[in-house]
Design an enzyme around this catalytic site. Structure first.
Site, PDB file in Angstrom:
ATOM      1  N   THR A 128      -2.873 -13.388   0.690  1.00 27.51           N
ATOM      2  CA  THR A 128      -1.328 -13.331   1.641  1.00 27.51           C
ATOM      3  C   THR A 128      -0.929 -13.968   3.007  1.00 27.51           C
ATOM      4  O   THR A 128      -1.759 -12.771   3.209  1.00 27.51           O
ATOM      5  CB  THR A 128      -0.503 -12.166   1.086  1.00 27.51           C
ATOM      6  OG1 THR A 128      -1.223 -12.723  -0.718  1.00 27.51           O
ATOM      7  CG2 THR A 128       0.439 -12.811   0.661  1.00 27.51           C
ATOM      8  N   ALA A 160      -1.730  -8.405 -10.066  1.00 29.32           N
ATOM      9  CA  ALA A 160      -2.169  -6.987 -10.136  1.00 29.32           C
ATOM     10  C   ALA A 160      -3.026  -5.469 -10.114  1.00 29.32           C
ATOM     11  O   ALA A 160      -3.634  -5.738 -11.248  1.00 29.32           O
ATOM     12  CB  ALA A 160      -0.578  -6.387 -10.429  1.00 29.32           C
ATOM     13  N   LYS A 216       4.154 -17.280  -2.884  1.00 32.79           N
ATOM     14  CA  LYS A 216       3.131 -16.261  -3.180  1.00 32.79           C
ATOM     15  C   LYS A 216       4.231 -15.259  -2.181  1.00 32.79           C
ATOM     16  O   LYS A 216       4.401 -14.516  -2.998  1.00 32.79           O
ATOM     17  CB  LYS A 216       2.132 -16.218  -1.804  1.00 32.79           C
ATOM     18  CG  LYS A 216       1.166 -14.623  -1.966  1.00 32.79           C
ATOM     19  CD  LYS A 216       1.439 -14.195  -3.974  1.00 32.79           C
ATOM     20  CE  LYS A 216       0.892 -12.529  -3.901  1.00 32.79           C
ATOM     21  NZ  LYS A 216       0.828 -12.461  -4.623  1.00 32.79           N
ATOM     22  N   ASN A 220       6.090 -12.695  -4.800  1.00 31.04           N
ATOM     23  CA  ASN A 220       6.627 -10.791  -4.261  1.00 31.04           C
ATOM     24  C   ASN A 220       7.987 -10.497  -3.490  1.00 31.04           C
ATOM     25  O   ASN A 220       7.977  -8.968  -4.445  1.00 31.04           O
ATOM     26  CB  ASN A 220       5.380 -10.646  -2.931  1.00 31.04           C
ATOM     27  CG  ASN A 220       3.753 -10.265  -3.656  1.00 31.04           C
ATOM     28  OD1 ASN A 220       4.754  -9.893  -4.883  1.00 31.04           O
ATOM     29  ND2 ASN A 220       2.948 -10.001  -3.074  1.00 31.04           N
ATOM     30  N   PHE A 222      10.043 -11.446  -5.044  1.00 29.47           N
ATOM     31  CA  PHE A 222      11.800 -11.396  -5.922  1.00 29.47           C
ATOM     32  C   PHE A 222      11.169 -10.490  -6.921  1.00 29.47           C
ATOM     33  O   PHE A 222      12.206  -9.427  -7.702  1.00 29.47           O
ATOM     34  CB  PHE A 222      11.343 -12.662  -6.716  1.00 29.47           C
ATOM     35  CG  PHE A 222      12.103 -13.972  -7.161  1.00 29.47           C
ATOM     36  CD1 PHE A 222      12.304 -14.435  -5.648  1.00 29.47           C
ATOM     37  CD2 PHE A 222      13.277 -14.426  -7.328  1.00 29.47           C
ATOM     38  CE1 PHE A 222      12.676 -15.895  -5.002  1.00 29.47           C
ATOM     39  CE2 PHE A 222      13.738 -15.471  -7.325  1.00 29.47           C
ATOM     40  CZ  PHE A 222      13.408 -15.822  -6.196  1.00 29.47           C
ATOM     41  N   CYS A 272       0.741  -4.711  -0.730  1.00 26.09           N
ATOM     42  CA  CYS A 272       2.112  -6.189  -0.687  1.00 26.09           C
ATOM     43  C   CYS A 272       3.200  -5.963  -0.486  1.00 26.09           C
ATOM     44  O   CYS A 272       3.767  -6.659  -0.005  1.00 26.09           O
ATOM     45  CB  CYS A 272       1.186  -7.086  -1.886  1.00 26.09           C
ATOM     46  SG  CYS A 272      -0.405  -7.285  -2.217  1.00 26.09           S
TER      47      CYS A 272
HETATM   48  P1  NAD Z   1      -9.115  -5.323   0.829  1.00 25.57           P
HETATM   49  O1  NAD Z   1      -8.611  -4.406   2.281  1.00 25.57           O
HETATM   50  O2  NAD Z   1      -9.079  -4.386   0.058  1.00 25.57           O
HETATM   51  O3  NAD Z   1     -10.040  -6.249   1.836  1.00 25.57           O
HETATM   52  C1  NAD Z   1     -10.601  -7.086   2.291  1.00 25.57           C
HETATM   53  C2  NAD Z   1     -12.423  -6.911   3.321  1.00 25.57           C
HETATM   54  O4  NAD Z   1     -11.975  -7.454   3.980  1.00 25.57           O
HETATM   55  C3  NAD Z   1     -11.792  -4.878   3.637  1.00 25.57           C
HETATM   56  O5  NAD Z   1     -13.184  -5.073   2.420  1.00 25.57           O
HETATM   57  C4  NAD Z   1     -12.129  -6.015   5.442  1.00 25.57           C
HETATM   58  O6  NAD Z   1     -13.534  -5.012   5.623  1.00 25.57           O
HETATM   59  C5  NAD Z   1     -12.505  -7.292   5.016  1.00 25.57           C
HETATM   60  N1  NAD Z   1     -12.868  -7.619   6.221  1.00 25.57           N
HETATM   61  C6  NAD Z   1     -11.951  -7.770   7.483  1.00 25.57           C
HETATM   62  N2  NAD Z   1     -11.825  -9.207   7.996  1.00 25.57           N
HETATM   63  C7  NAD Z   1     -13.581  -9.470   8.141  1.00 25.57           C
HETATM   64  C8  NAD Z   1     -14.291 -10.754   8.026  1.00 25.57           C
HETATM   65  N3  NAD Z   1     -13.620 -11.012   9.851  1.00 25.57           N
HETATM   66  N4  NAD Z   1     -15.462 -10.984   8.247  1.00 25.57           N
HETATM   67  C9  NAD Z   1     -16.335 -10.231   6.756  1.00 25.57           C
HETATM   68  N5  NAD Z   1     -15.124  -9.108   6.036  1.00 25.57           N
HETATM   69  C10 NAD Z   1     -14.189  -8.633   6.537  1.00 25.57           C
HETATM   70  O7  NAD Z   1      -7.398  -5.875   1.301  1.00 25.57           O
HETATM   71  P2  NAD Z   1      -7.471  -6.454  -0.284  1.00 25.57           P
HETATM   72  O8  NAD Z   1      -5.847  -6.007  -1.176  1.00 25.57           O
HETATM   73  O9  NAD Z   1      -8.527  -7.043  -0.801  1.00 25.57           O
HETATM   74  O10 NAD Z   1      -6.225  -8.137   0.400  1.00 25.57           O
HETATM   75  C11 NAD Z   1      -6.921  -9.226   0.755  1.00 25.57           C
HETATM   76  C12 NAD Z   1      -5.608  -9.773   0.784  1.00 25.57           C
HETATM   77  O11 NAD Z   1      -5.173 -10.847  -0.767  1.00 25.57           O
HETATM   78  C13 NAD Z   1      -4.392  -9.895   1.330  1.00 25.57           C
HETATM   79  O12 NAD Z   1      -3.797 -10.460   2.075  1.00 25.57           O
HETATM   80  C14 NAD Z   1      -3.823  -9.383   0.131  1.00 25.57           C
HETATM   81  O13 NAD Z   1      -2.370  -9.397   0.698  1.00 25.57           O
HETATM   82  C15 NAD Z   1      -3.721 -10.526  -0.085  1.00 25.57           C
HETATM   83  N6  NAD Z   1      -3.793  -9.483  -1.770  1.00 25.57           N
HETATM   84  C16 NAD Z   1      -3.846  -8.439  -2.065  1.00 25.57           C
HETATM   85  C17 NAD Z   1      -3.778  -7.772  -3.790  1.00 25.57           C
HETATM   86  C18 NAD Z   1      -3.919  -6.657  -3.883  1.00 25.57           C
HETATM   87  O14 NAD Z   1      -3.292  -6.650  -5.228  1.00 25.57           O
HETATM   88  N7  NAD Z   1      -4.466  -5.900  -3.183  1.00 25.57           N
HETATM   89  C19 NAD Z   1      -2.646  -8.783  -4.322  1.00 25.57           C
HETATM   90  C20 NAD Z   1      -2.570 -10.595  -3.845  1.00 25.57           C
HETATM   91  C21 NAD Z   1      -3.580 -11.185  -3.456  1.00 25.57           C
HETATM   92  C1  UDX Z   2       1.644  -6.661  -6.572  1.00 26.24           C
HETATM   93  C2  UDX Z   2       2.019  -8.109  -7.410  1.00 26.24           C
HETATM   94  O1  UDX Z   2       2.752  -7.767  -8.680  1.00 26.24           O
HETATM   95  C3  UDX Z   2       1.199  -8.913  -7.704  1.00 26.24           C
HETATM   96  O2  UDX Z   2       2.140 -10.406  -8.901  1.00 26.24           O
HETATM   97  C4  UDX Z   2       0.967  -9.081  -6.840  1.00 26.24           C
HETATM   98  O3  UDX Z   2       0.087 -10.263  -6.591  1.00 26.24           O
HETATM   99  C5  UDX Z   2       0.190  -8.156  -5.244  1.00 26.24           C
HETATM  100  O4  UDX Z   2       2.008  -7.322  -5.660  1.00 26.24           O
HETATM  101  P1  UDX Z   2       0.681  -5.217  -7.241  1.00 26.24           P
HETATM  102  O5  UDX Z   2       0.851  -4.134  -6.253  1.00 26.24           O
HETATM  103  O6  UDX Z   2      -0.742  -4.402  -7.700  1.00 26.24           O
HETATM  104  O7  UDX Z   2       0.935  -6.236  -7.497  1.00 26.24           O
HETATM  105  O8  UDX Z   2       1.619  -4.214  -8.029  1.00 26.24           O
HETATM  106  P2  UDX Z   2       3.029  -4.139  -8.713  1.00 26.24           P
HETATM  107  O9  UDX Z   2       2.442  -3.865 -10.253  1.00 26.24           O
HETATM  108  O10 UDX Z   2       3.037  -4.566  -8.875  1.00 26.24           O
HETATM  109  O11 UDX Z   2       3.443  -2.980  -8.671  1.00 26.24           O
HETATM  110  C6  UDX Z   2       3.906  -2.737  -7.475  1.00 26.24           C
HETATM  111  C7  UDX Z   2       4.658  -1.479  -7.043  1.00 26.24           C
HETATM  112  O12 UDX Z   2       5.406  -1.360  -7.546  1.00 26.24           O
HETATM  113  C8  UDX Z   2       4.052   0.025  -7.911  1.00 26.24           C
HETATM  114  O13 UDX Z   2       4.360   1.262  -7.154  1.00 26.24           O
HETATM  115  C9  UDX Z   2       5.361   0.232  -8.899  1.00 26.24           C
HETATM  116  O14 UDX Z   2       4.410   1.267  -9.517  1.00 26.24           O
HETATM  117  C10 UDX Z   2       5.951  -0.087  -8.783  1.00 26.24           C
HETATM  118  N1  UDX Z   2       7.188  -0.434  -9.726  1.00 26.24           N
HETATM  119  C11 UDX Z   2       6.022  -1.512 -10.673  1.00 26.24           C
HETATM  120  C12 UDX Z   2       7.926   0.118 -10.737  1.00 26.24           C
HETATM  121  O15 UDX Z   2       8.898   1.089  -9.920  1.00 26.24           O
HETATM  122  N2  UDX Z   2       9.336  -0.103 -11.627  1.00 26.24           N
HETATM  123  C13 UDX Z   2       8.166  -1.237 -11.662  1.00 26.24           C
HETATM  124  O16 UDX Z   2       9.169  -1.807 -12.768  1.00 26.24           O
HETATM  125  C14 UDX Z   2       7.288  -2.537 -11.781  1.00 26.24           C
END
Ligand code: NAD
Ligand code: UDX
EC number: 1.1.1.22
Length: 480
Positions: A128, A160, A216, A220, A222, A272
């Site tokens: 993101t 999620a 994106k 998030n 909203f 996020c």
């Molecule tokens: P994360 O921290 O779990 O993973 C990121 C990984 O990238 C780490 O393992 C890190 O070591 C690696 N990294 C960093 N710099 C690097 C480089 N130069 N070369 C190789 N590896 C490298 O993060 P995540 O939760 O997977 O999120 C990644 C992205 O996706 C973020 O931008 C986040 O906002 C977005 N995103 C996350 C979620 C979620 O639910 N976690 C959902 C949608 C989008």
């Molecule tokens: C969120 C978005 O839902 C997902 O689409 C995006 O790609 C990444 O960010 P995530 O953070 O993994 O996903 O979990 P989500 O289910 O959205 O919950 C986020 C937080 O809101 C949690 O702490 C959850 O407990 C809380 N939550 C969720 C509430 O307090 N009430 C609700 O009704 C729903």
């Protein structure tokens, strides 16, 4: 055979690529990361993240067409499509600190691609990122291109945690943004074909680059806004005797509003929502839109208010002090079905209680003691910087103990705080817990998982977010 390489083996890169490998046997997928420990875990029986169904998917395709490696340059060089799924944390210092996205990891990945590439590439933003990041990445790549052509696509991930595999198998939509040129459209089609292996065509949306990047952040914002809206109403419910569950149900029955994401809670957490809204706020400010920035900032302010309101309730109910009292914390992860603790409200609640000198005993089915101690020792926004992905031994917070059993955590406690909605908490033997606790025994339910009336029958004094207050709590007004 099309080759895909994904830079970043985290919560998004790992599951997303595993599902692509499963659904597209004709594509070779390699996930690379700078963290040796993370890659080793992806190659072991103990995956680095807990996600229902993930083990099964990885087992089916690892070694077949799914690989995890630290040999980043080799796999980037060989790939046709490179997903970049590195972390994009909030900046902790310098211009925009505390709001803007830190694109250090993204930029270093882009520079590395430019350094090692020997053939044309499609580079996909999976992380993101702020709107217009694709333009910056394009500049880095083309200014260092050595004649190689790049197409940048934005393909934000909407999964999620806790339901990642389900979300990836059956997404509401897949969004692909690209340049509106013949080459851009060709690249969009190439990525669309990958998803078309299992996602119905009408759910694959194609847009321009900036719409995809902004969608994106907007999605998030909203989603988080709904939680802050219902949490704001929960405070009013407590003040008036209304029941937030009833109000949310009645409101959500309006088909224009819908029933999902209206559960009042101790506050939203996760890696996020806060980060992405802060990022949106910063982008609004940079575009000369302070009113719009303030509008979205309020979503975060209500979330902070909800967490501190919860702590105030605990302290004020227990005679205005928790000093020296044992408080059991059930659940530390930011939601159920994950071991992820990034930005979990439990951190703020525990820090608030520790500030009032409580002794805390924590139980979470998926979070280790090491992780909890690390989280409680960390500064705001430090959690998403890779140094914290490496093992380190934090100075343990002495007033905190961690157990692997809910009954052990609650034994001898004055109060219990439920901070994650794990299903197993609904099935606990609360009569047994009551017997082992100090009296009066308090339960503060930050997730509305227990039935307050049933627990009052046992003898507990119960606080449930947004529910009519226990007579005891009415007599102990909190500064909320
Ligand atoms: P994360 O921290 O779990 O993973 C990121 C990984 O990238 C780490 O393992 C890190 O070591 C690696 N990294 C960093 N710099 C690097 C480089 N130069 N070369 C190789 N590896 C490298 O993060 P995540 O939760 O997977 O999120 C990644 C992205 O996706 C973020 O931008 C986040 O906002 C977005 N995103 C996350 C979620 C979620 O639910 N976690 C959902 C949608 C989008
Ligand atoms: C969120 C978005 O839902 C997902 O689409 C995006 O790609 C990444 O960010 P995530 O953070 O993994 O996903 O979990 P989500 O289910 O959205 O919950 C986020 C937080 O809101 C949690 O702490 C959850 O407990 C809380 N939550 C969720 C509430 O307090 N009430 C609700 O009704 C729903």
């Amino acid at each position: 055979m099309v080759k895909i390489c994904c830079i970043g083996a985290g919560y998004v890169g790992g599951p997303t690529m595993a599902v692509i490998a499963l659904k597209c046997p004709a594509i070779e997928v390699v996930v690379v990361d700078i963290s040796v420990a993370r890659i080793a875990a992806w190659n072991s029986d103990q995956l680095p993240i807990y996600e229902p169904g993930l083990d099964d998917v990885v087992k089916q395709c690892r070694g077949r067409n799914l690989f995890f490696s630290t040999d980043i340059e080799k796999h980037v060089r060989e790939a046709d499509i490179i997903f970049v799924s590195v972390n994009t944390p909030t900046k902790t210092r310098g211009l925009g600190a505390g709001k803007a996205a830190d694109l250090t990891y993204w930029e270093s990945a882009a520079r590395m691609i430019a350094d090692v590439a020997k053939s044309d590439k499609i580079v996909v933003e999976k992380s993101t990122v702020p709107v217009k990041t694709a333009e910056a990445i394009e500049k880095i790549l083309t200014h260092n291109s050595k004649g190689i052509r790049y197409q940048i696509l934005s393909n934000p991930e909407f999964l999620a945690e806790g339901t990642a595999i389900q979300d990836l198998f059956n997404p509401d939509r897949v969004l692909i943004g690209g340049r509106e040129t013949p080459e851009g459209r060709k690249a969009v089609q190439a990525l669309k074909q990958v998803y078309a292996n299992w996602v119905p065509e009408d759910r694959i949306l194609t847009t321009n680059l900036w719409s995809a990047e902004l969608s994106k952040l907007a999605a998030n914002a909203f989603l988080a806004q709904r939680i802050s809206s219902v949490n704001a109403i929960s405070a009013l419910c407590e003040a008036t005797g209304a029941n937030v569950a009833e109000v949310a149900y009645a409101v959500g029955k309006d088909s224009r509003i819908g029933p999902k994401f209206l559960n009042a809670s101790v506050g939203f957490g996760g890696s996020c929502f806060q980060k992405d809204i802060l990022n949106l706020v910063y982008i609004c400010e940079c575009n000369g839109l302070p009113e719009v920035a303030n509008y979205w900032k309020q979503v975060i302010k209500i979330n902070d208010y909800q967490k501190s309101r919860f702590v105030n309730r605990v302290v004020s109910s227990m005679f205005n002090t928790v000093a020296g009292k044992k408080i059991a914390v059930l659940g530390f992860a930011f939601k159920k079905d994950t071991g992820d603790t990034r930005e979990t409200p439990a951190i703020d609640v525990c820090k608030g209680l520790l500030g009032d000198k409580a002794k805390i005993s924590i139980y979470d089915p998926q979070v280790t003691e090491d992780q909890i101690q690390r989280d409680l020792a960390m500064n705001k926004f430090d959690w998403d910087h890779p140094v914290h992905l490496q093992p380190m031994s934090p100075t343990a917070v002495k007033a905190v103990s961690v157990t692997w059993d809910a009954y052990e955590a609650t034994k001898g406690a004055h109060g219990v705080c439920i901070l994650t909605e794990w299903d197993e908490f609904r099935k606990l033997d609360f009569a047994k817990i009551y017997e082992s606790m100090q009296k009066p025994a308090f339960i503060f339910d930050g997730r509305n998982v227990v039935d307050p009336e049933e627990l009052r029958e046992i003898g507990f004094i119960v606080y449930s977010i947004g529910k009519p207050l226990d007579p005891w709590l009415k007599d102990m007004p909190a500064v909320v």
